[in-house]
Design an enzyme around this catalytic site. Sequence first.
Site, PDB file in Angstrom:
ATOM      1  NE  ARG A 124      -4.876  -4.589   3.156  1.00 22.84           N
ATOM      2  CZ  ARG A 124      -5.532  -4.585   2.005  1.00 22.84           C
ATOM      3  NH1 ARG A 124      -5.790  -3.438   1.388  1.00 22.84           N
ATOM      4  NH2 ARG A 124      -5.967  -5.714   1.466  1.00 22.84           N
ATOM      5  CG  ASP A 180      -4.895  -8.128   3.955  1.00 20.22           C
ATOM      6  OD1 ASP A 180      -4.400  -7.140   4.533  1.00 20.22           O
ATOM      7  OD2 ASP A 180      -5.270  -8.099   2.771  1.00 20.22           O
ATOM      8  CB  CYS A 207      -7.611 -12.781   5.732  1.00 21.84           C
ATOM      9  SG  CYS A 207      -6.618 -12.808   4.207  1.00 21.84           S
TER      10      CYS A 207
HETATM   11 CO    CO Z   1      -7.576 -11.548   2.585  1.00 16.79          CO
END
Ligand code: CO
Length: 223
Positions: free
Chosen positions: A59, A57, A55
């Site tokens: 993080r 993302d 992903c």
């Molecule tokens: Co995600």
Amino acid sequence: MCANTIPELHDTSHITYEGLLEGNKEFVANTLKIDPHYFDKLANGQTPPVLWIGCADSRVPANQITRTMPGEIFVHRNIANMVIHTDMNMLSVLDYAVNVLKVRHVIVTGHYGCGGVLAAMGNSSVGIIDNWLRHIKDVYRLHAEELIAIEDEKKRGDRLVELNVFENVGNLCKTSIVQNAWKKGQDLSVHGWVYAINTGLITDLKISQNSNSNLENVFKFVL
Ligand code: CO
């Protein structure tokens, strides 16, 4: 992209454009202190044994969470770690990884609390991304019976994250690229993992494949 962030715990106001460049200089200096020839060696080429599909993302950075270094993982990231049959970006990365770099493992890594997956579970329109997340609604539809039976919304979201990895691992196996590699007897396994941001731990979903024997007949190419 994740919706479940708590802004006061994630104060990034000290991160500046200039700071990134300063950080880069520090990274170079620190690295050269340990190995003066590090970048010379790195510039000679790459032979990563792993392709990571994760992903976007912020993080879930592939290298940090697996304690790997530059040159060790070939990375493709998009919203909700999707493997979409007609995505030329993903297919090009996969083709290069499998046929040129000859990676031995392709890992789809999802993560709990994925904003993309949670958005796909709901009904709000986010914008053009709705059309990307539509693929996750298909995952929901395929597993609707199991998902609807989970009353707790968080648990249902967690399960959809896992099922989304499961389906995307399946999508990988169905590509002509992976099937061709298996047909040629290339050593290539595909895997599905889920990362828990709140513990930092990765769970192996144990859905690894290294041949097309588990593919439904309609997806098998005669190569
Ligand atoms: Co995600």
